[in-house]
Design an enzyme around this catalytic site. Sequence first.
Site, mmCIF file in Angstrom:
data_model
loop_
_atom_site.group_PDB
_atom_site.id
_atom_site.type_symbol
_atom_site.label_atom_id
_atom_site.label_comp_id
_atom_site.label_asym_id
_atom_site.label_seq_id
_atom_site.Cartn_x
_atom_site.Cartn_y
_atom_site.Cartn_z
ATOM 1 N N SER A 125 0.815 -1.209 0.000
ATOM 2 C CA SER A 125 0.000 0.000 0.000
ATOM 3 C C SER A 125 0.849 1.260 0.000
ATOM 4 C CB SER A 125 -0.953 0.056 1.194
ATOM 5 O OG SER A 125 -0.212 0.182 2.384
ATOM 6 N N TYR A 174 -3.168 0.487 -3.110
ATOM 7 C CA TYR A 174 -4.326 1.028 -2.392
ATOM 8 C C TYR A 174 -3.827 1.916 -1.255
ATOM 9 C CZ TYR A 174 -3.270 -2.622 1.000
ATOM 10 O OH TYR A 174 -2.631 -3.420 1.908
#
Length: 114
Positions: A25, A58
């Site tokens: 991430s 993400y």
Amino acid sequence: MLNIYLKSKIHMATVTGKKLFYEGSIEIDEELMERAGISEGEMVLVVNVNNAERFVTYVIKGKRGSREINLNGAAARLAEEGDRVIIMAFTLSETPVKSKTIILNDKNEIVQEK
């Protein structure tokens, strides 16, 4: 017909840290996320201005006011601390979308909003 439009952009953010052995991430200061209109868990395209690497990951929420942009997991191999990156989120829509952009200085302070 649905088209893909730019929804949010954090322009010229500075990478402040890396955690290679993490799930993955990009961690973004919560305040910067809110000002750009990016949500936790949202998919983003990250472009490294220093080396032209592009990758999708993400977002996880970082500490509010920290001005930190941290790359985690495999993405940590695609940038170095101090590299400048552009972080973009997109949306599907039948009609054009007005995107929100924040432009940062090298300390990840907002210098302009569009």
